[in-house]
Scaffold this motif. Structure first.
Motif, mmCIF file in Angstrom:
data_model
loop_
_atom_site.group_PDB
_atom_site.id
_atom_site.type_symbol
_atom_site.label_atom_id
_atom_site.label_comp_id
_atom_site.label_asym_id
_atom_site.label_seq_id
_atom_site.Cartn_x
_atom_site.Cartn_y
_atom_site.Cartn_z
ATOM 1 N N ARG A 104 0.843 -1.196 0.000
ATOM 2 C CA ARG A 104 0.000 0.000 0.000
ATOM 3 C C ARG A 104 0.881 1.250 0.000
ATOM 4 N NH1 ARG A 104 -3.295 0.924 4.278
ATOM 5 N NH2 ARG A 104 -2.245 -0.489 5.720
ATOM 6 N N GLY A 105 2.042 1.086 -0.631
ATOM 7 C CA GLY A 105 2.992 2.193 -0.710
ATOM 8 C C GLY A 105 4.405 1.760 -0.401
ATOM 9 N N VAL A 106 4.552 0.735 0.420
ATOM 10 C CA VAL A 106 5.877 0.190 0.722
ATOM 11 C C VAL A 106 6.108 -1.030 -0.151
ATOM 12 C CG1 VAL A 106 7.335 -0.899 2.468
ATOM 13 C CG2 VAL A 106 5.907 1.051 3.097
ATOM 14 N N ILE A 129 -3.463 4.455 2.353
ATOM 15 C CA ILE A 129 -2.262 4.295 1.541
ATOM 16 C C ILE A 129 -1.184 5.256 2.046
ATOM 17 C CG2 ILE A 129 -3.528 3.510 -0.494
ATOM 18 C CD1 ILE A 129 -3.144 6.317 -1.664
ATOM 19 N N LEU A 130 0.043 4.944 1.712
ATOM 20 C CA LEU A 130 1.180 5.722 2.208
ATOM 21 C C LEU A 130 1.129 7.177 1.734
ATOM 22 C CD1 LEU A 130 4.114 5.216 3.618
ATOM 23 C CD2 LEU A 130 4.918 5.459 1.279
ATOM 24 N N GLU A 131 1.418 8.081 2.653
ATOM 25 C CA GLU A 131 1.477 9.500 2.312
ATOM 26 C C GLU A 131 2.841 10.114 2.616
ATOM 27 O OE1 GLU A 131 -1.732 11.428 4.331
ATOM 28 O OE2 GLU A 131 -3.256 10.143 3.411
ATOM 29 N N GLY A 132 3.653 9.416 3.409
ATOM 30 C CA GLY A 132 4.969 9.956 3.705
ATOM 31 C C GLY A 132 5.722 9.170 4.748
ATOM 32 N N LEU A 133 6.936 9.649 5.022
ATOM 33 C CA LEU A 133 7.820 9.041 6.008
ATOM 34 C C LEU A 133 8.283 10.096 7.001
ATOM 35 C CD1 LEU A 133 10.478 6.835 4.135
ATOM 36 C CD2 LEU A 133 8.788 6.029 5.793
ATOM 37 N N GLU A 134 8.361 9.704 8.255
ATOM 38 C CA GLU A 134 9.072 10.524 9.231
ATOM 39 C C GLU A 134 10.487 9.963 9.297
ATOM 40 O OE1 GLU A 134 8.129 12.496 13.484
ATOM 41 O OE2 GLU A 134 8.111 10.301 13.484
ATOM 42 N N VAL A 135 11.481 10.834 9.183
ATOM 43 C CA VAL A 135 12.877 10.391 9.146
ATOM 44 C C VAL A 135 13.675 11.096 10.239
ATOM 45 C CG1 VAL A 135 12.798 9.849 6.683
ATOM 46 C CG2 VAL A 135 13.505 12.138 7.419
ATOM 47 N N LYS A 136 14.815 10.494 10.560
ATOM 48 C CA LYS A 136 15.648 11.032 11.647
ATOM 49 C C LYS A 136 17.099 11.134 11.202
ATOM 50 C CE LYS A 136 17.204 9.850 16.353
ATOM 51 N NZ LYS A 136 17.068 8.847 17.440
ATOM 52 N N ASN A 137 17.705 12.284 11.438
ATOM 53 C CA ASN A 137 19.133 12.445 11.180
ATOM 54 C C ASN A 137 19.899 11.779 12.312
ATOM 55 O OD1 ASN A 137 21.867 13.856 11.448
ATOM 56 N ND2 ASN A 137 21.142 14.662 9.492
ATOM 57 N N VAL A 138 20.752 10.804 11.964
ATOM 58 C CA VAL A 138 21.423 10.015 13.001
ATOM 59 C C VAL A 138 22.508 10.803 13.733
ATOM 60 C CG1 VAL A 138 20.935 7.809 11.875
ATOM 61 C CG2 VAL A 138 23.046 9.045 11.304
ATOM 62 N N LYS A 139 22.946 11.907 13.157
ATOM 63 C CA LYS A 139 23.986 12.716 13.798
ATOM 64 C C LYS A 139 23.399 13.797 14.708
ATOM 65 C CE LYS A 139 27.645 11.965 10.387
ATOM 66 N NZ LYS A 139 28.564 12.583 9.399
ATOM 67 N N VAL A 148 6.002 11.460 0.405
ATOM 68 C CA VAL A 148 6.220 10.589 -0.758
ATOM 69 C C VAL A 148 5.024 9.654 -0.897
ATOM 70 C CG1 VAL A 148 8.746 10.615 -0.805
ATOM 71 C CG2 VAL A 148 7.557 8.988 0.681
ATOM 72 N N ASN A 149 4.811 9.180 -2.122
ATOM 73 C CA ASN A 149 3.710 8.259 -2.392
ATOM 74 C C ASN A 149 4.139 6.803 -2.318
ATOM 75 O OD1 ASN A 149 3.450 10.747 -4.648
ATOM 76 N ND2 ASN A 149 1.645 10.401 -3.362
ATOM 77 N N GLY A 150 5.444 6.585 -2.354
ATOM 78 C CA GLY A 150 5.948 5.215 -2.296
ATOM 79 C C GLY A 150 7.302 5.149 -1.633
ATOM 80 N N VAL A 151 7.580 4.032 -0.988
ATOM 81 C CA VAL A 151 8.876 3.789 -0.366
ATOM 82 C C VAL A 151 9.367 2.418 -0.820
ATOM 83 C CG1 VAL A 151 10.127 3.434 1.784
ATOM 84 C CG2 VAL A 151 8.373 5.198 1.656
ATOM 85 N N PHE A 152 10.552 2.401 -1.408
ATOM 86 C CA PHE A 152 11.153 1.148 -1.873
ATOM 87 C C PHE A 152 12.332 0.805 -0.966
ATOM 88 C CE2 PHE A 152 8.709 2.590 -5.404
ATOM 89 C CZ PHE A 152 8.325 1.447 -6.088
#
Length: 313
Positions: free
Chosen positions: A129-131, A211-221, A230-234
């Motif tokens: 469903r997006g992933v 359906i997927l609408e986006g990602l929450e992301v984290k800067n590791v530093k 985004v509509n899709g994540v691969f």
């Protein structure tokens, strides 16, 4: 008394179902052992447009169901069980499941390989469903849309480049500040105007309504959190072959895959491997099905030659 099958197939994905069909059509006693769903990873594919001859709006589950039915119509037997160990040392091969032991004159291993999960929140909930874990399978569903790729190795960058044929933008998310992919792939990616990069970053969770609408992301530093629409994540962080039960019984390469020749023969007489579990340059439904057909014909030939040798002796 335990029945001795002509062919015992371990794994019920496209390779196993194809092998079952071809083995049964050759009038052999064939058993397919599957621990989960018949059809394997194909059952997680919502639409299947790149399988030649498939009907319009063909789904993975529908194709898997038909493959299962075809093999069953020709006499293939099926059982749900999880194989935990095997003994391939003799002429009769022993396959030990959690529920029972099975015996065969030959064995075809079609256990496949499973995508390594990236490990972010809601990853499994948004699968199909997006992933996605296969750009070749699903890229055209994202025509003109924005997608992200997680990973920095050869597969991730190769697939990112492939995705630019369909997507509006492709954002590569990598936990390090440099790619691990081959330099030639890196150059192609850096020179592609559709590809963007987010460095030192990992996905935290996916979000969306149905359906997927986006990602929450984290800067590791820095630890900073942000959202990427985004509509899709691969996800391309690797594949893991399902070969734990065969260690010490059949040759595996350094990654755990099973080397075969063109007839799907392993290093053990009477043992064959087909589909995603073997060393192969392409892992698709069509290649798995072809492998399965070849392995069944090879198993039939092996059994016929063994019987002929016994008669001569």
């Amino acid at each position: 008394m335990v029945k001795i099958y002509d062919i015992v197939i371990i794994g019920g994905g496209p390779a196993g179902l194809s092998a079952g069909l071809y083995g049964s059509r050759a009038k052999l006693d064939v058993l397919v052992i599957e621990k989960a769903k018949f059809g394997g990873q194909t059952t997680t594919t919502a639409e299947l447009e790149n399988y030649p001859g498939s009907i319009p709006d063909c789904t993975g589950p529908a194709l898997s169901k038909r493959m299962h039915e075809q093999a069953e119509e020709f006499g293939t037997e099926f059982v749900k069980d999880e194989v935990v160990s095997v003994d391939f040392s003799g002429d009769i091969k022993f396959i030990n499941g959690k529920d029972a032991q099975y015996q065969g004159r030959s064995v075809i291993i079609t256990t496949g390989a499973e995508p390594r999960l990236a490990g972010f929140g809601e990853e499994m909930e948004f699968r199909a469903r997006g992933v996605s874990y296969c750009a070749t399978c699903d890229a055209d569903f994202f025509e003109g849309l924005d997608v992200a790729v997680i990973g920095g190795g050869d597969s991730a960058i190769d697939e990112a480049i492939y995705l630019t044929k369909f997507a509006e933008t492709v954002t590569v998310i990598h936990r390090r500040d440099a790619l691990r992919a081959a330099k030639s792939l890196q150059e192609r990616a850096f020179n592609n105007p559709k590809i963007k990069f987010i460095w030192d970053t990992v996905p935290v969770t996916a979000y969306g309504d149905e359906i997927l609408e986006g990602l929450e992301v984290k800067n590791v530093k820095t630890g900073e959190l942000s959202k990427l629409e985004v509509n899709g994540v691969f996800v391309f962080v690797g594949l893991d072959p399902i070969t734990e039960a065969f260690k010490g019984q059949v040759e595996l390469d350094e990654s755990g895959y099973i080397p075969t020749d063109v007839e799907m023969k392993t290093n053990v007489p009477g043992v064959f491997a087909a589909g995603d579990v073997r060393v192969t340059p392409l892992r698709q439904v069509i290649t798995a099905a072809a492998d399965g057909a070849i392995s069944a014909i090879s198993a039939e030939k092996y059994i016929t030659e063994k019987e002929a040798n016994l008669v001569q002796a």
